[in-house]
Design a protein around this motif. Structure first.
Motif, mmCIF file in Angstrom:
data_model
loop_
_atom_site.group_PDB
_atom_site.id
_atom_site.type_symbol
_atom_site.label_atom_id
_atom_site.label_comp_id
_atom_site.label_asym_id
_atom_site.label_seq_id
_atom_site.Cartn_x
_atom_site.Cartn_y
_atom_site.Cartn_z
ATOM 1 N N UNK A 1 0.807 -1.217 0.000
ATOM 2 C CA UNK A 1 0.000 0.000 0.000
ATOM 3 C C UNK A 1 0.843 1.271 0.000
ATOM 4 N N UNK A 2 0.333 2.279 -0.653
ATOM 5 C CA UNK A 2 0.949 3.603 -0.621
ATOM 6 C C UNK A 2 -0.021 4.565 0.055
ATOM 7 N N UNK A 3 0.510 5.609 0.596
ATOM 8 C CA UNK A 3 -0.346 6.608 1.232
ATOM 9 C C UNK A 3 -1.332 7.155 0.210
ATOM 10 N N UNK A 4 -2.577 7.230 0.617
ATOM 11 C CA UNK A 4 -3.582 7.767 -0.284
ATOM 12 C C UNK A 4 -4.443 6.689 -0.909
ATOM 13 N N UNK A 5 -4.127 5.402 -0.667
ATOM 14 C CA UNK A 5 -4.946 4.310 -1.177
ATOM 15 C C UNK A 5 -6.085 4.046 -0.204
ATOM 16 N N UNK A 6 -7.264 3.719 -0.728
ATOM 17 C CA UNK A 6 -8.424 3.421 0.115
ATOM 18 C C UNK A 6 -8.666 4.527 1.148
ATOM 19 N N UNK A 7 -8.835 5.736 0.674
ATOM 20 C CA UNK A 7 -8.864 6.860 1.599
ATOM 21 C C UNK A 7 -10.235 7.140 2.222
ATOM 22 N N UNK A 8 -11.297 6.656 1.632
ATOM 23 C CA UNK A 8 -12.601 6.866 2.247
ATOM 24 C C UNK A 8 -13.077 8.307 2.130
ATOM 25 N N UNK A 9 -13.841 8.784 3.119
ATOM 26 C CA UNK A 9 -14.388 10.130 3.076
ATOM 27 C C UNK A 9 -13.301 11.184 3.248
ATOM 28 N N UNK A 10 -13.502 12.332 2.625
ATOM 29 C CA UNK A 10 -12.495 13.396 2.653
ATOM 30 C C UNK A 10 -12.718 14.334 3.832
ATOM 31 N N UNK A 11 -11.616 14.851 4.347
ATOM 32 C CA UNK A 11 -11.645 15.885 5.373
ATOM 33 C C UNK A 11 -10.608 16.920 4.988
ATOM 34 N N UNK A 12 -10.902 18.176 5.312
ATOM 35 C CA UNK A 12 -10.040 19.269 4.856
ATOM 36 C C UNK A 12 -8.593 19.096 5.278
ATOM 37 N N UNK A 13 -8.356 18.822 6.572
ATOM 38 C CA UNK A 13 -6.979 18.687 7.043
ATOM 39 C C UNK A 13 -6.248 17.573 6.334
ATOM 40 N N UNK A 14 -6.944 16.468 6.199
ATOM 41 C CA UNK A 14 -6.324 15.336 5.533
ATOM 42 C C UNK A 14 -6.075 15.651 4.064
ATOM 43 N N UNK A 15 -7.053 16.215 3.384
ATOM 44 C CA UNK A 15 -6.910 16.511 1.955
ATOM 45 C C UNK A 15 -5.746 17.462 1.707
ATOM 46 N N UNK A 16 -5.597 18.462 2.566
ATOM 47 C CA UNK A 16 -4.481 19.398 2.402
ATOM 48 C C UNK A 16 -3.149 18.684 2.638
ATOM 49 N N UNK A 17 -3.134 17.809 3.641
ATOM 50 C CA UNK A 17 -1.926 17.043 3.907
ATOM 51 C C UNK A 17 -1.598 16.115 2.754
ATOM 52 N N UNK A 18 -2.619 15.459 2.200
ATOM 53 C CA UNK A 18 -2.399 14.544 1.093
ATOM 54 C C UNK A 18 -1.896 15.277 -0.139
ATOM 55 N N UNK A 19 -2.477 16.447 -0.418
ATOM 56 C CA UNK A 19 -2.028 17.230 -1.573
ATOM 57 C C UNK A 19 -0.556 17.601 -1.422
ATOM 58 N N UNK A 20 -0.162 18.006 -0.212
ATOM 59 C CA UNK A 20 1.237 18.354 0.034
ATOM 60 C C UNK A 20 2.120 17.113 -0.091
ATOM 61 N N UNK A 21 1.637 15.984 0.415
ATOM 62 C CA UNK A 21 2.405 14.739 0.341
ATOM 63 C C UNK A 21 2.640 14.332 -1.111
ATOM 64 N N UNK A 22 1.602 14.467 -1.921
ATOM 65 C CA UNK A 22 1.711 14.049 -3.320
ATOM 66 C C UNK A 22 2.657 14.929 -4.123
ATOM 67 N N UNK A 23 2.841 16.172 -3.698
ATOM 68 C CA UNK A 23 3.836 17.013 -4.378
ATOM 69 C C UNK A 23 5.184 16.978 -3.648
ATOM 70 N N UNK A 24 5.283 16.034 -2.705
ATOM 71 C CA UNK A 24 6.510 15.773 -1.946
ATOM 72 C C UNK A 24 6.937 16.945 -1.056
ATOM 73 N N UNK A 25 5.958 17.695 -0.639
ATOM 74 C CA UNK A 25 6.196 18.746 0.346
ATOM 75 C C UNK A 25 5.919 18.127 1.704
ATOM 76 N N UNK A 26 6.852 17.317 2.172
ATOM 77 C CA UNK A 26 6.626 16.522 3.364
ATOM 78 C C UNK A 26 6.477 17.351 4.642
ATOM 79 N N UNK A 27 7.216 18.443 4.820
ATOM 80 C CA UNK A 27 7.017 19.243 6.037
ATOM 81 C C UNK A 27 5.585 19.765 6.167
#
Length: 392
Positions: free
Chosen positions: A14-40
């Motif tokens: 599994x990779x982060x972001x698989x089977x994510x279920x319902x969206x939440x703002x904090x998580x979605x913002x974190x995921x967007x940053x993760x996907x562009x490799x802005x890990x901090x």
């Protein structure tokens, strides 16, 4: 049906972001940053949401600590956050926590705890957990071994597209292990996995078509599936491709191609291919005749216990073909092969006895016993032929 390969017992894909279920703002913002490799930034967003009790963010934070993404790798912190999410019933966290108990990453390895967490995730329909739960039932790890339960859970994962589960379920139907033997169902599941480029399934499907088991015999289809697996470096499939080129079965005969594929499998240490490559060199079929090369390949196969190769190596020593002529070595090799049921070797022994002295026969039998007691064929023969004059 035939011998099947074994895939890895557990999957962890599994990779982060698989089977994510319902969206939440904090998580979605974190995921967007993760996907562009802005890990901090991802870490900051996930942490804020995780502290508010959001399971997805707790899981994501646990994975980042586990992978050392945007933070120093810390298995203990990873487990802490994964457990918070798992305790809320988040299936991906349950699954990842189970893997930690398998691997002993951040926790003491404990198969029973791994089994329990895999089961929680599996019961929520999470395919990788279903596969791993099945594998633990199949192996008797963390639970009582139960082939029927293994088949049941492989089926659940297979129906959701888990390729390894499709292959394992097919093998169970082929062998009648945990389910009634059903060659047609085996072929069906092998086919599903093979279509997704699972090399062992492609090989198994080739065997099914080649033998007409569970499906109508079709040598062209068999060759096609063997080739797909061969191109993925499966040595048994490479050997099958070589054999079919050599015999013109399912494809036009081509001795050079046969030798090429035998060599690919032989270079991976596949004994039948080592033997066939030796035969090609010995007879000059598809390649220039070379008795020394023939003897070398027979030696490699003989060291893996191939009785035909041991017999042929004996012929080399009897005739002095590619090796120094030595009747004692030849007799010993024939005796070893005959003990393994090779009829040609038995006949060769009877031919040699009249031309050997009783002392030579006794020495040869001693050398044979040394080999059969566990010594490698080539090392024992080399030690004798190399000048010691008696078995080592």
């Amino acid at each position: 049906m035939h011998q099947h390969f074994r895939t890895s017992v557990l999957v962890a894909t599994l990779c982060l972001g698989t089977y994510t279920g319902l969206a939440h703002a904090g998580y979605d913002e974190g995921l967007a940053a993760f996907q562009r490799r802005d890990y901090p930034t991802a870490l900051k967003e996930f942490e804020a949401a995780a502290k508010k009790g959001e399971a997805k963010s707790q899981y994501a934070l646990g994975r980042m600590y586990g992978n050392g993404q945007g933070v120093t790798k810390d298995d203990a912190q990873s487990i802490s956050w994964l457990r918070k999410a798992a305790d809320q019933g988040y299936s991906e966290a349950e699954y990842r926590l189970a893997l930690a108990y398998v691997e002993g990453a951040g926790v003491t390895a404990n198969p029973a705890d791994a089994f329990a967490w895999f089961r929680r995730a599996a019961e929520q329909g999470f395919p990788p957990a279903q596969h791993n739960l099945a594998s633990m039932y199949a192996m008797g790890q963390g639970t009582t071994k139960d082939a029927a339960k293994a088949a049941e859970w492989y089926a659940k994962a297979a129906e959701q597209g888990m390729v390894q589960s499709q292959y394992n379920l097919a093998a169970m139907y082929a062998e009648g292990n945990g389910v009634p033997k059903d060659d047609a169902k085996a072929v069906s599941w092998f086919g599903k996995a093979a279509e997704k480029d699972n090399a062992p399934a492609q090989f198994s499907l080739g065997m099914a078509y080649g033998n007409g088991i569970g499906v109508a015999k079709d040598d062209k289809q068999a060759f096609s599936w063997f080739m797909k697996a061969a191109e993925q470096q499966v040595p048994a499939a490479q050997h099958q491709v070589g054999s079919r080129y050599a015999k013109g079965v399912g494809v036009a005969r081509n001795d050079a191609q046969a030798v090429s594929w035998f060599r690919k499998a032989a270079d991976q240490g596949f004994p039948a291919a080592e033997y066939d490559l030796g035969v090609a060199y010995a007879k000059g079929i598809g390649i220039a005749k070379d008795e020394k090369q023939a003897a070398q390949w027979f030696r490699k196969s003989a060291d893996q216990g191939d009785a035909d190769a041991i017999t042929n190596l004996g012929v080399n020593y009897e005739r002095g073909a590619g090796v120094a002529k030595n009747a004692v070595a030849a007799y010993a090799l024939y005796d070893v092969a005959a003990a393994r049921g090779n009829a040609e070797a038995s006949g060769n022994l009877q031919r040699l006895i009249p031309v050997m002295s009783p002392t030579e026969v006794a020495t040869a039998k001693q050398l044979s016993q040394q080999i059969q007691a566990g010594g490698q064929v080539s090392s024992a023969i080399d030690g004798f032929v190399g000048g010691r004059g008696k078995p080592g």
